[in-house]
Design an enzyme around this catalytic site. Structure first.
Site, PDB file in Angstrom:
ATOM      1  N   GLU A 172      13.539   0.975  19.546  1.00  0.00           N
ATOM      2  CA  GLU A 172      12.925   2.298  19.688  1.00  0.00           C
ATOM      3  C   GLU A 172      12.478   2.484  21.127  1.00  0.00           C
ATOM      4  O   GLU A 172      11.924   1.534  21.703  1.00  0.00           O
ATOM      5  CB  GLU A 172      11.737   2.433  18.729  1.00  0.00           C
ATOM      6  CG  GLU A 172      12.192   2.446  17.274  1.00  0.00           C
ATOM      7  CD  GLU A 172      11.038   2.593  16.274  1.00  0.00           C
ATOM      8  OE1 GLU A 172       9.906   2.878  16.709  1.00  0.00           O
ATOM      9  OE2 GLU A 172      11.282   2.414  15.080  1.00  0.00           O
TER      10      GLU A 172
ATOM     11  N   HIS B 239      10.143   7.909  14.419  1.00  0.00           N
ATOM     12  CA  HIS B 239       8.973   7.114  14.019  1.00  0.00           C
ATOM     13  C   HIS B 239       7.744   8.021  13.840  1.00  0.00           C
ATOM     14  O   HIS B 239       6.720   7.874  14.518  1.00  0.00           O
ATOM     15  CB  HIS B 239       8.687   6.006  15.052  1.00  0.00           C
ATOM     16  CG  HIS B 239       7.931   4.855  14.464  1.00  0.00           C
ATOM     17  ND1 HIS B 239       8.140   3.549  14.856  1.00  0.00           N
ATOM     18  CD2 HIS B 239       6.959   4.797  13.526  1.00  0.00           C
ATOM     19  CE1 HIS B 239       7.330   2.744  14.185  1.00  0.00           C
ATOM     20  NE2 HIS B 239       6.599   3.491  13.362  1.00  0.00           N
TER      21      HIS B 239
ATOM     22  N   ARG C 125      10.151  -0.470   8.817  1.00  0.00           N
ATOM     23  CA  ARG C 125      10.388  -1.059  10.126  1.00  0.00           C
ATOM     24  C   ARG C 125      11.874  -1.081  10.424  1.00  0.00           C
ATOM     25  O   ARG C 125      12.686  -1.338   9.523  1.00  0.00           O
ATOM     26  CB  ARG C 125       9.861  -2.506  10.175  1.00  0.00           C
ATOM     27  CG  ARG C 125       8.377  -2.599  10.482  1.00  0.00           C
ATOM     28  CD  ARG C 125       8.110  -2.119  11.911  1.00  0.00           C
ATOM     29  NE  ARG C 125       6.697  -2.056  12.255  1.00  0.00           N
ATOM     30  CZ  ARG C 125       5.938  -0.946  12.192  1.00  0.00           C
ATOM     31  NH1 ARG C 125       6.432   0.189  11.761  1.00  0.00           N
ATOM     32  NH2 ARG C 125       4.680  -0.977  12.576  1.00  0.00           N
TER      33      ARG C 125
ATOM     34  N   GLY D   9       6.227   8.474  10.797  1.00  0.00           N
ATOM     35  CA  GLY D   9       5.525   8.171   9.544  1.00  0.00           C
ATOM     36  C   GLY D   9       4.021   8.336   9.629  1.00  0.00           C
ATOM     37  O   GLY D   9       3.384   8.855   8.706  1.00  0.00           O
TER      38      GLY D   9
ATOM     39  N   LYS E  14       0.834  -1.212   0.000  1.00  0.00           N
ATOM     40  CA  LYS E  14       0.000   0.000   0.000  1.00  0.00           C
ATOM     41  C   LYS E  14       0.863   1.255   0.000  1.00  0.00           C
ATOM     42  O   LYS E  14       0.665   2.152  -0.816  1.00  0.00           O
ATOM     43  CB  LYS E  14      -0.922  -0.015   1.226  1.00  0.00           C
ATOM     44  CG  LYS E  14      -1.985  -1.111   1.146  1.00  0.00           C
ATOM     45  CD  LYS E  14      -2.932  -1.076   2.304  1.00  0.00           C
ATOM     46  CE  LYS E  14      -2.306  -1.530   3.578  1.00  0.00           C
ATOM     47  NZ  LYS E  14      -1.889  -2.932   3.621  1.00  0.00           N
ATOM     48  N   ILE E  15       1.843   1.298   0.924  1.00  0.00           N
ATOM     49  CA  ILE E  15       2.658   2.518   1.037  1.00  0.00           C
ATOM     50  C   ILE E  15       3.623   2.620  -0.145  1.00  0.00           C
ATOM     51  O   ILE E  15       3.733   3.674  -0.784  1.00  0.00           O
ATOM     52  CB  ILE E  15       3.405   2.541   2.391  1.00  0.00           C
ATOM     53  CG1 ILE E  15       2.382   2.564   3.538  1.00  0.00           C
ATOM     54  CG2 ILE E  15       4.338   3.744   2.481  1.00  0.00           C
ATOM     55  CD1 ILE E  15       2.961   2.361   4.920  1.00  0.00           C
TER      56      ILE E  15
HETATM   57  N1  LIG Z   1       6.935   4.687   9.793  1.00  0.00           N
HETATM   58  C1  LIG Z   1       5.689   4.529  10.125  1.00  0.00           C
HETATM   59  O1  LIG Z   1       5.173   5.241  10.970  1.00  0.00           O
HETATM   60  C2  LIG Z   1       4.866   3.517   9.412  1.00  0.00           C
HETATM   61  C3  LIG Z   1       3.498   3.786   9.178  1.00  0.00           C
HETATM   62  C4  LIG Z   1       2.743   2.818   8.536  1.00  0.00           C
HETATM   63  C5  LIG Z   1       3.334   1.626   8.153  1.00  0.00           C
HETATM   64  N2  LIG Z   1       4.631   1.392   8.408  1.00  0.00           N
HETATM   65  C6  LIG Z   1       5.292   0.149   7.983  1.00  0.00           C
HETATM   66  O2  LIG Z   1       5.517   0.234   6.585  1.00  0.00           O
HETATM   67  C7  LIG Z   1       5.598  -1.074   6.036  1.00  0.00           C
HETATM   68  C8  LIG Z   1       4.734  -1.180   4.782  1.00  0.00           C
HETATM   69  O3  LIG Z   1       3.389  -0.985   5.110  1.00  0.00           O
HETATM   70  P1  LIG Z   1       2.218  -1.241   4.038  1.00  0.00           P
HETATM   71  O4  LIG Z   1       0.972  -0.716   4.650  1.00  0.00           O
HETATM   72  O5  LIG Z   1       2.626  -0.766   2.714  1.00  0.00           O
HETATM   73  O6  LIG Z   1       2.184  -2.814   4.066  1.00  0.00           O
HETATM   74  P2  LIG Z   1       1.724  -3.807   2.896  1.00  0.00           P
HETATM   75  O7  LIG Z   1       1.507  -5.117   3.548  1.00  0.00           O
HETATM   76  O8  LIG Z   1       0.643  -3.193   2.096  1.00  0.00           O
HETATM   77  O9  LIG Z   1       3.035  -3.899   1.987  1.00  0.00           O
HETATM   78  C9  LIG Z   1       4.187  -4.599   2.347  1.00  0.00           C
HETATM   79  C10 LIG Z   1       4.773  -5.170   1.085  1.00  0.00           C
HETATM   80  O10 LIG Z   1       6.004  -5.794   1.395  1.00  0.00           O
HETATM   81  C11 LIG Z   1       6.121  -6.925   0.574  1.00  0.00           C
HETATM   82  N3  LIG Z   1       7.114  -7.834   1.102  1.00  0.00           N
HETATM   83  C12 LIG Z   1       6.991  -8.779   2.066  1.00  0.00           C
HETATM   84  N4  LIG Z   1       8.143  -9.439   2.247  1.00  0.00           N
HETATM   85  C13 LIG Z   1       9.021  -8.906   1.357  1.00  0.00           C
HETATM   86  C14 LIG Z   1      10.379  -9.162   1.062  1.00  0.00           C
HETATM   87  N5  LIG Z   1      11.066 -10.114   1.691  1.00  0.00           N
HETATM   88  N6  LIG Z   1      10.965  -8.420   0.116  1.00  0.00           N
HETATM   89  C15 LIG Z   1      10.276  -7.453  -0.541  1.00  0.00           C
HETATM   90  N7  LIG Z   1       8.983  -7.177  -0.318  1.00  0.00           N
HETATM   91  C16 LIG Z   1       8.371  -7.888   0.632  1.00  0.00           C
HETATM   92  C17 LIG Z   1       4.728  -7.494   0.545  1.00  0.00           C
HETATM   93  O11 LIG Z   1       4.523  -8.345  -0.567  1.00  0.00           O
HETATM   94  C18 LIG Z   1       3.887  -6.248   0.450  1.00  0.00           C
HETATM   95  O12 LIG Z   1       3.567  -5.918  -0.885  1.00  0.00           O
HETATM   96  C19 LIG Z   1       5.168  -2.009   7.155  1.00  0.00           C
HETATM   97  O13 LIG Z   1       6.322  -2.538   7.758  1.00  0.00           O
HETATM   98  C20 LIG Z   1       4.469  -1.098   8.137  1.00  0.00           C
HETATM   99  O14 LIG Z   1       4.489  -1.599   9.435  1.00  0.00           O
HETATM  100  C21 LIG Z   1       5.418   2.309   9.026  1.00  0.00           C
HETATM  101  O1  LIG Z   2       2.713   5.944  15.143  1.00  0.00           O
HETATM  102  C1  LIG Z   2       2.516   4.755  15.329  1.00  0.00           C
HETATM  103  O2  LIG Z   2       1.733   4.323  16.176  1.00  0.00           O
HETATM  104  C2  LIG Z   2       3.243   3.738  14.435  1.00  0.00           C
HETATM  105  C3  LIG Z   2       2.712   3.758  13.078  1.00  0.00           C
HETATM  106  C4  LIG Z   2       3.232   2.699  12.169  1.00  0.00           C
HETATM  107  O3  LIG Z   2       4.496   2.266  12.428  1.00  0.00           O
HETATM  108  C5  LIG Z   2       2.267   1.576  12.008  1.00  0.00           C
HETATM  109  O4  LIG Z   2       2.675   0.432  12.048  1.00  0.00           O
HETATM  110  O5  LIG Z   2       1.076   1.858  11.815  1.00  0.00           O
END
Ligand SMILES: NC(=O)c1ccc[n+]([C@@H]2O[C@H](COP(=O)([O-])OP(=O)(O)OC[C@H]3O[C@@H](n4cnc5c(N)ncnc54)[C@H](O)[C@@H]3O)[C@@H](O)[C@H]2O)c1
Ligand SMILES: O=C(O)CC[C@@H](O)C(=O)O
Length: 526
Positions: free
Chosen positions: A259, A278, A230, A280, A149-150
């Site tokens: 963290e 963190h 992550r 995002g 998604k992201i």
């Molecule tokens: N920084 C923040 O505050 C923040 C906020 C939201 C999400 N996130 C993190 O961002 C990441 C992505 O979130 P998302 O909503 O897009 O998730 P998502 O599940 O939609 O996408 C993750 C993608 O990673 C792929 N993937 C899995 N294993 C893999 C590998 N070994 N190599 C390459 N690709 C692989 C999956 O196929 C999937 O398409 C997650 O780890 C989520 O926890 C962080």
């Molecule tokens: O701000 C947060 O709670 C972490 C957000 C993010 O890493 C998530 O997994 O949704």
């Protein structure tokens, strides 16, 4: 009233939703010991990433029905431990997608234009324009690792900024990547060709230290890495060394292996490293989205309704769930009814989706039927999370069939239970206003709404029997709300279904069984 503990700071909109159905206590910054000591009195727990919901917390939460994560990642929750205990874990898979994607893009631009350092310099009353010559992202190659998604949103925006896109994601098709304007390639191509690498992957054993010294050595001296996914997917020590030595051009990190970030070499590298704590998901919009999304699910589960994003039950798109919700309630009611008719141990349950219902996803309906079936034995311990596991452990064989040729109502559901005491079946449907109807019991057509207290009899269809049951109940001061008889042939066997206002007093069933012509009688509590 149910009690909800909110142990990280979440948007007030979420608290307001929870307060409609529960007492909400916000207690942030609890130590692990304090959380274990506090959790036993709560029915639900709502967290962000700060609270570590360990197995110990889950074991101590003997009232817990649901844990809500206001965000995406559930890596701070021991989900297998929750599943074993039948505790549902819900999250908000999309509430902060845009926020996280925009943060990654902001990090990429900050890094390439030295914005943090330039800002600091001006605040120190300097005017150092020459020191901050940046580079454009236009026409540069961006390697997106993880095209979920992201990653997809980052790719879409980056493409609009004129970037060339490479992507690596072993679970995504080349067609999907192509739709997003990305060329799906091996990781090594990204390492060697990309000017910017942005990570959007979960932390798993496969992604742990995906960016290590060996990978860094393959990159161009200008390559910049962005990680807003992550911590732990990058070897931080190796990354700091690579930026310091000029092996790569820079790094922007929002997430860290530990963290809050403790002692770290990342802080010591003077330039070309941008660090955020963190952030995002930290936008007003995302925080409202995730808090509302998760609070609504906790509220629904506390009200006995299914959740739309439970990570430990089969996922359902919210629109599909909304459509199915009345059928899930029907399935649960029928499961409960058929288990009471079956009386003893059920060995096999056949779940038949009929007519228009055959177009629906059957798995959630089967789970709901099992939840109803097992609720007699397990009461509130059974739920949408553990119903299938509990049924399997009890050796209940579940058969799922679809029969589109049945044309009653707008689809109907038939449950056939084979047990130690014989076979019983019930069919139910929904009226146009979504009201539930029981339309068949053991092959006898009827049309009655389910009621809290019911009495079912199987008897000979002969004059006087209905009157006798009516006066017998009257004699015990039992008030009948409605009564209906269903039969297949005149003066053959028939079923009588009575809805009554209160539970049947003790001894009445024995009296009913003595009435001539009565073959069987069941009291039902739904
Ligand atoms: N920084 C923040 O505050 C923040 C906020 C939201 C999400 N996130 C993190 O961002 C990441 C992505 O979130 P998302 O909503 O897009 O998730 P998502 O599940 O939609 O996408 C993750 C993608 O990673 C792929 N993937 C899995 N294993 C893999 C590998 N070994 N190599 C390459 N690709 C692989 C999956 O196929 C999937 O398409 C997650 O780890 C989520 O926890 C962080
Ligand atoms: O701000 C947060 O709670 C972490 C957000 C993010 O890493 C998530 O997994 O949704």
């Amino acid at each position: 009233m149910a009690k909800v503990l909110v142990s990280d700071s979440v948007d007030q909109a979420g608290i307001d939703i929870l307060s409609q159905v529960a007492q909400v206590d916000v207690k942030t910054k609890l130590s692990p010991e304090e959380l274990v000591a506090t959790i036993p009195e709560y029915d639900a727990l709502m967290v962000r990433s700060g609270t570590k919901v360990t197995e110990e917390v889950i074991e101590a939460g003997n009232q817990l029905k649901i844990i809500g994560r206001a965000g995406v990642g559930v890596d701070n929750i021991d989900v297998p431990a929750a599943t074993r205990r039948g505790i549902m874990v819900v999250n908000s898979p999309e509430g902060n997608t845009i926020a996280a994607a925009e943060h990654a893009l902001a990090m990429m631009l900050s890094l390439s234009r030295h914005i943090p350092e330039a800002n600091q310099s001006v605040k120190e009353k300097k005017w150092e324009r020459k020191n901050f010559i940046g580079s454009e992202v236009y026409k540069k190659t961006l390697g997106v690792v993880g095209l979920g998604k992201i990653g997809s949103h980052v790719a879409t925006v980056a493409r609009a900024m004129g970037m060339k896109l490479l992507a690596y994601d072993p679970f995504i098709s080349a067609e999907r990547a192509e739709q997003l304007g990305c060329r799906l390639v091996d990781l090594d191509i990204i390492f060697t060709e990309a000017d910017y690498i942005t990570l959007h992957i979960p932390r798993t054993p496969e992604t742990e230290n995906l960016i290590n010294a060996e990978a860094l050595a393959k990159m161009k001296p200008t390559t910049r890495i962005i990680n807003c996914s992550r911590g732990g997917v990058i070897d931080e020590e190796a990354l700091a060394t690579a930026v310091e030595n000029g092996t790569i051009g820079g790094a922007a990190l929002d997430v860290f292996a530990e963290e809050p970030l403790g002692e770290s070499k990342l802080r010591e590298v003077g330039s070309n490293i941008v660090l955020t704590p963190h952030l995002g998901a930290s936008t007003e919009e995302a925080q409202t989205n995730v808090a509302v999304d998760v609070a609504e699910q906790i509220r629904d589960v506390l009200l006995g309704l299914p959740a739309r994003s439970a990570v430990n039950i089969p996922g359902l798109n919210p629109d599909v769930l909304e459509q199915l919700r009345p059928f899930l309630q029907l399935a649960e009611t029928l499961g409960n009814l058929v288990s009471q008719l079956a009386g003893g141990r059920v060995e096999q349950l056949n779940v038949r989706l009929q007519g228009e219902l055959t177009d629906s996803q059957s798995q959630p309906i089967v789970i709901a039927a099992l939840k109803g079936l097992l609720s007699q034995a397990l009461r509130e311990r059974v739920n949408y999370v553990n119903a299938s596991i509990e049924a399997k452990e009890r050796g209940i064989r579940v058969i799922e069939t679809k029969d589109a040729s049945v044309h009653d109502y707008s689809g109907s559901l038939r449950l056939e239970a084979t047990g130690s005491l014989g076979e019983h079946s019930v069919t139910g449907a929904l009226l146009s206003d979504q009201e539930m109807r029981i339309t068949n019991v053991d092959g006898f057509p009827i049309n009655v709404p389910p009621n809290n207290y019911m009495l079912f009899t199987l008897h000979r269809d002969m004059p006087g029997i209905i009157g006798k049951i009516g006066s017998l109940l009257g004699g015990f001061n039992v008030n009948i709300a409605s009564m209906q008889v269903g039969r297949k042939i005149v003066r053959g066997d028939a079923v009588m279904v009575l809805s009554i206002d209160d539970p049947l007093p003790e001894g009445v069933l024995d009296e009913i069984m003595k009435v001539p012509g009565i073959r069987d009688a069941y009291t039902i509590k739904l």
